[in-house]
Design a protein around this motif. Structure first.
Motif, PDB file in Angstrom:
ATOM      1  N   ALA A 133      72.960  55.944  -2.227  1.00 21.37           N
ATOM      2  CA  ALA A 133      72.948  54.807  -1.310  1.00 21.37           C
ATOM      3  C   ALA A 133      72.884  53.473  -2.046  1.00 21.37           C
ATOM      4  CB  ALA A 133      71.761  54.932  -0.363  1.00 21.37           C
ATOM      5  N   ASP A 134      73.362  52.444  -1.366  1.00 18.47           N
ATOM      6  CA  ASP A 134      73.317  51.082  -1.922  1.00 18.47           C
ATOM      7  C   ASP A 134      72.200  50.258  -1.308  1.00 18.47           C
ATOM      8  OD1 ASP A 134      74.360  50.765   0.628  1.00 18.47           O
ATOM      9  OD2 ASP A 134      75.842  49.252   0.044  1.00 18.47           O
ATOM     10  N   ALA A 135      71.331  50.901  -0.535  1.00 20.20           N
ATOM     11  CA  ALA A 135      70.227  50.189   0.117  1.00 20.20           C
ATOM     12  C   ALA A 135      68.929  50.962  -0.100  1.00 20.20           C
ATOM     13  CB  ALA A 135      70.507  50.042   1.610  1.00 20.20           C
ATOM     14  N   PRO A 136      67.815  50.263  -0.177  1.00 18.86           N
ATOM     15  CA  PRO A 136      66.524  50.927  -0.357  1.00 18.86           C
ATOM     16  C   PRO A 136      66.030  51.559   0.932  1.00 18.86           C
ATOM     17  CG  PRO A 136      66.210  48.574  -0.162  1.00 18.86           C
ATOM     18  CD  PRO A 136      67.692  48.795  -0.175  1.00 18.86           C
ATOM     19  N   SER A 137      64.968  52.342   0.802  1.00 21.61           N
ATOM     20  CA  SER A 137      64.324  52.933   1.968  1.00 21.61           C
ATOM     21  C   SER A 137      63.625  51.860   2.787  1.00 21.61           C
ATOM     22  CB  SER A 137      63.307  53.980   1.517  1.00 21.61           C
ATOM     23  OG  SER A 137      62.467  54.366   2.588  1.00 21.61           O
ATOM     24  N   ASP A 138      63.601  52.058   4.093  1.00 23.01           N
ATOM     25  CA  ASP A 138      62.914  51.096   4.962  1.00 23.01           C
ATOM     26  C   ASP A 138      61.409  51.135   4.771  1.00 23.01           C
ATOM     27  OD1 ASP A 138      62.564  53.648   6.293  1.00 23.01           O
ATOM     28  OD2 ASP A 138      61.939  52.520   8.050  1.00 23.01           O
ATOM     29  N   SER A 139      60.914  52.194   4.103  1.00 23.93           N
ATOM     30  CA  SER A 139      59.465  52.304   3.876  1.00 23.93           C
ATOM     31  C   SER A 139      59.002  51.561   2.626  1.00 23.93           C
ATOM     32  CB  SER A 139      59.061  53.781   3.766  1.00 23.93           C
ATOM     33  OG  SER A 139      59.672  54.388   2.635  1.00 23.93           O
ATOM     34  N   ASP A 140      59.942  51.027   1.852  1.00 23.35           N
ATOM     35  CA  ASP A 140      59.572  50.308   0.639  1.00 23.35           C
ATOM     36  C   ASP A 140      58.844  49.009   0.964  1.00 23.35           C
ATOM     37  OD1 ASP A 140      60.886  52.300  -0.653  1.00 23.35           O
ATOM     38  OD2 ASP A 140      62.397  51.047  -1.604  1.00 23.35           O
ATOM     39  N   ASP A 141      57.932  48.651   0.075  1.00 26.33           N
ATOM     40  CA  ASP A 141      57.185  47.401   0.207  1.00 26.33           C
ATOM     41  C   ASP A 141      57.056  46.808  -1.194  1.00 26.33           C
ATOM     42  OD1 ASP A 141      55.430  45.306   0.547  1.00 26.33           O
ATOM     43  OD2 ASP A 141      54.010  46.432   1.781  1.00 26.33           O
ATOM     44  N   GLU A 142      57.996  45.952  -1.554  1.00 26.82           N
ATOM     45  CA  GLU A 142      58.008  45.385  -2.904  1.00 26.82           C
ATOM     46  C   GLU A 142      56.779  44.533  -3.167  1.00 26.82           C
ATOM     47  OE1 GLU A 142      61.524  43.542  -4.262  1.00 26.82           O
ATOM     48  OE2 GLU A 142      62.868  45.162  -3.634  1.00 26.82           O
ATOM     49  N   ASP A 143      56.279  43.874  -2.142  1.00 24.06           N
ATOM     50  CA  ASP A 143      55.075  43.060  -2.335  1.00 24.06           C
ATOM     51  C   ASP A 143      53.894  43.927  -2.752  1.00 24.06           C
ATOM     52  OD1 ASP A 143      56.419  40.748  -1.661  1.00 24.06           O
ATOM     53  OD2 ASP A 143      55.874  40.852   0.462  1.00 24.06           O
ATOM     54  N   ALA A 144      53.850  45.146  -2.217  1.00 19.53           N
ATOM     55  CA  ALA A 144      52.786  46.090  -2.573  1.00 19.53           C
ATOM     56  C   ALA A 144      53.192  46.951  -3.762  1.00 19.53           C
ATOM     57  CB  ALA A 144      52.444  46.975  -1.385  1.00 19.53           C
ATOM     58  N   GLY A 145      54.443  46.781  -4.242  1.00 15.43           N
ATOM     59  CA  GLY A 145      54.928  47.544  -5.383  1.00 15.43           C
ATOM     60  C   GLY A 145      55.285  48.974  -5.037  1.00 15.43           C
ATOM     61  N   ILE A 146      55.788  49.205  -3.801  1.00 16.26           N
ATOM     62  CA  ILE A 146      56.127  50.560  -3.374  1.00 16.26           C
ATOM     63  C   ILE A 146      57.638  50.690  -3.236  1.00 16.26           C
ATOM     64  CG2 ILE A 146      55.857  52.301  -1.571  1.00 16.26           C
ATOM     65  CD1 ILE A 146      53.234  50.972  -0.812  1.00 16.26           C
ATOM     66  N   VAL A 147      58.232  51.604  -4.004  1.00 14.32           N
ATOM     67  CA  VAL A 147      59.666  51.848  -3.908  1.00 14.32           C
ATOM     68  C   VAL A 147      59.921  53.347  -3.883  1.00 14.32           C
ATOM     69  CG1 VAL A 147      60.342  49.704  -5.045  1.00 14.32           C
ATOM     70  CG2 VAL A 147      60.004  51.771  -6.418  1.00 14.32           C
ATOM     71  N   THR A 148      61.015  53.721  -3.251  1.00 11.80           N
ATOM     72  CA  THR A 148      61.414  55.118  -3.121  1.00 11.80           C
ATOM     73  C   THR A 148      62.706  55.341  -3.897  1.00 11.80           C
ATOM     74  OG1 THR A 148      60.483  55.175  -0.893  1.00 11.80           O
ATOM     75  CG2 THR A 148      61.952  56.977  -1.496  1.00 11.80           C
ATOM     76  N   LEU A 149      62.711  56.323  -4.782  1.00 10.39           N
ATOM     77  CA  LEU A 149      63.912  56.608  -5.563  1.00 10.39           C
ATOM     78  C   LEU A 149      64.812  57.622  -4.881  1.00 10.39           C
ATOM     79  CD1 LEU A 149      62.489  56.781  -9.199  1.00 10.39           C
ATOM     80  CD2 LEU A 149      63.577  54.871  -8.022  1.00 10.39           C
ATOM     81  N   GLY A 150      64.218  58.617  -4.251  1.00  9.18           N
ATOM     82  CA  GLY A 150      65.022  59.651  -3.627  1.00  9.18           C
ATOM     83  C   GLY A 150      64.227  60.417  -2.604  1.00  9.18           C
ATOM     84  N   ALA A 151      64.927  61.199  -1.789  1.00  7.42           N
ATOM     85  CA  ALA A 151      64.264  62.005  -0.764  1.00  7.42           C
ATOM     86  C   ALA A 151      65.128  63.201  -0.407  1.00  7.42           C
ATOM     87  CB  ALA A 151      64.006  61.168   0.488  1.00  7.42           C
ATOM     88  N   VAL A 152      64.467  64.290  -0.042  1.00  9.75           N
ATOM     89  CA  VAL A 152      65.147  65.439   0.563  1.00  9.75           C
ATOM     90  C   VAL A 152      64.771  65.450   2.036  1.00  9.75           C
ATOM     91  CG1 VAL A 152      65.301  66.845  -1.524  1.00  9.75           C
ATOM     92  CG2 VAL A 152      63.228  66.929  -0.176  1.00  9.75           C
ATOM     93  N   TYR A 153      65.730  65.798   2.889  1.00  9.28           N
ATOM     94  CA  TYR A 153      65.437  65.748   4.315  1.00  9.28           C
ATOM     95  C   TYR A 153      65.988  66.940   5.090  1.00  9.28           C
ATOM     96  CZ  TYR A 153      70.080  63.499   4.254  1.00  9.28           C
ATOM     97  OH  TYR A 153      71.398  63.201   4.042  1.00  9.28           O
TER      98      TYR A 153
END
Length: 264
Positions: A133-153
């Motif tokens: 994907a070219d977009a981050p997860s909606d659960s990311d919070d850069e201000d809190a330093g939270i990013v998602t690299l990948g997921a299985v669903y």
């Protein structure tokens, strides 16, 4: 480039996502999709063994400009051959337009899969769908330093947030995009293998009590270490310095689980 503190979330398990069969057409154009719409880990034995399916077909769908590196995919294929009994492994690439979203939910990713996926289980071929994907997860919070690299669903579906992977890799002089891509791909696919206790039963208890469905053995690829001020990059950089190789591997307990469920 200024580094920001990052809490890496390597996994979001599809059991938490309401991607039910009711929200997807299980048959389109005569193709039965139902076997590819199951819970994460449900196809672990089918992926690992060579009993029911002899061919593993990877559909790598990527947004234009976000195709994974050739080295990453070579590493990934080697990982699959080392841990499964599949002899015939094929990769097909699908270039897709951007959905033009600032962020993506897992449900939106699942909906994009329904629109764009072309490969499904067929005869002795087991199909896997990976969306870069070219977009981050909606659960990311850069201000809190939270990013998602990948997921299985689902049992044969996963997403790699390629834009986040590249941003992260570009912050280090030691770690490459391939290092982060490979680590993320291998980790997420470990959950499709059924690790940890997602479909490949644990021979010996080694699930981290603090991070469900992750390994508690230090240094394992399936660790769920979530930490500020380094996260995955700290792990990869430390490994690169001490071992000369950045990408973590599966520990003996995880390998034992795979062997117990038809893998190598």
């Amino acid at each position: 480039m200024k580094k920001f503190r990052i809490l890496i979330i390597l996994l979001t398990i599809g059991l938490l996502l309401n991607c039910s069969k009711d929200s997807d057409d299980t048959t389109t154009g005569g193709i039965d999709k139902s076997a590819n719409l199951l819970a994460t880990g449900a196809s672990a034995n089918d992926i690992l063994s060579n009993t029911k399916f002899t061919t593993l077909l990877i559909e790598a769908a990527y947004v234009n400009g976000f195709r994974p590196t050739t080295e990453t995919m070579n590493n990934f294929e080697a990982y699959l051959r080392n841990r499964t009994f599949k002899v015939n492994i094929q990769v097909v690439y699908r270039q897709l337009p951007s959905p033009n979203e600032e962020t993506l939910t897992l449900q939106e990713i699942a909906d994009l899969e329904s629109e764009n996926r072309t490969e499904y289980n067929d005869g002795e071929t087991l199909a896997i769908y990976i969306y870069f994907a070219d977009a981050p997860s909606d659960s990311d919070d850069e201000d809190a330093g939270i990013v998602t690299l990948g997921a299985v669903y689902r049992n044969t579906s996963m997403v790699i947030h390629e834009d986040v992977v590249r941003t992260l890799a570009n912050q280090s002089s030691l770690i490459t995009v391939t290092d982060v891509e490979t680590s993320t791909l291998n980790h997420e696919f470990g959950h499709l293998f059924g690790l940890v206790d997602l479909g490949s039963e644990m021979v010996n208890s080694h699930e981290d009590p603090d991070f469900e469905n992750h390994c508690d053995v230090a240094g394992c690829l399936m660790r769920g270490e979530l930490q500020f001020g380094g996260g995955m990059m700290g792990i990869l950089e430390k490994s690169k310095i001490s071992k000369g190789v950045a990408v973590p591997t599966l520990d003996a307990e995880c390998i034992l689980d795979l062997q117990n469920n038809g893998g190598r």
